[in-house]
Design an enzyme around this catalytic site. Sequence first.
Site: not given
Ligand code: PMP
Length: 371
Positions: A159, A187, A218
Amino acid sequence: PSERHIKATTLETGKVLDMIMMASNNYLGLTTHPDVKRKTIETIEKWGIGMAGPGTLNGNTVIHQEFESRLARFKHCEASMLFPSGYSANIGCITALLGKDDVFIGDELNHASLIDGARWSGARKLVFKHSDPADLERCLKEAAGMPGQKLVAVDGVYSMDGEIAPLRPVVDLCKKYGATLLVDDAHGSGALGATGRGSLEYCGVEGEVDIVMGTFSKAFGCFGGFIAGSNVMINWLRHFARSGMFTAAVSPMNVAACMASLEIIETQPELVQKLHKNGRYVRERLTKMGYEIGKHETAIIPIFVRDRNKAYGVVKEAYERGLFLSLIEYPAVAPGSERIRLTVMATHTQQDLETAMKMLEELGKKYGVLS
Ligand code: PMP
């Protein structure tokens, strides 16, 4: 909301500014899509606003079941299970599958939710160098001499770097050493691959990954998470994933919103294509200007500045002039690797992109960031 244009208040002056949003994960602009809103409202009229308890005690609705089946098909898996967030999906899955006699093998840049899941499981942990299959193989060889199950976990898209994991060699290595593979496709889902099915589609490994995790926060424009995999594994999670069992079931309105987003992703491929086109355009322009950027074909475009003050200067002045970008600094990334995180959306118009690129060219020169 995180739409392509937002109104935001500056902390210093309190002024409300009209801004172009280039820091959102709302890649397809679905947070405010009329079909999504309409179907969500219709579902509130029909089912109300919440389940008011966990599925294990209160059950769920037919739309929860329909959505879980559709998600499983979207990810080329047998079954899926919904969780309140992507974070809790990873925690619940890893802690349900691993105990202290098992081995967790993860990429050093994995998302915090994978790291926390591994910690809470009590499993032995081995970490390999970022996106380095040779180092993954070193860990798999080391783990082969240890008892217990071996679970390898990687992000499909990183990310903060917008990088896509080398899933082909990762899948092959997991098969060779008999390890289970979990791909966090937060993502990628809805954004990557020719039809938006994610990093597995992009890398040509659909149907070959044991566990696929995704989030709705996302490209789906909403919130919530899921795990997809085999029937047996999902059945196991329904009984042992504590972050799914000891928490209220996702609300029907949330399910309806996410299902409407999935419908759009599956039936309107032009949205995903537009996202890719916008990404290509911005990467080309920034490279020509002399910015050092991430080269992977995702909607996340990191602009490497490697100097906190310069990066802050660009982001702050862009903000004041109506362009919303993210400054990424320690502890999100190591000191000295500061960057600006720019994300494109399918809904950005050519005019939005032009305005942003012109501004970034001026600011890059002013703050001495261009090579
Ligand atoms: N995994 C990744 C790679 C993320 O970027 C994120 C969110 N930033 C999450 C998991 C967690 O997802 P959520 O916002 O639905 O808790």
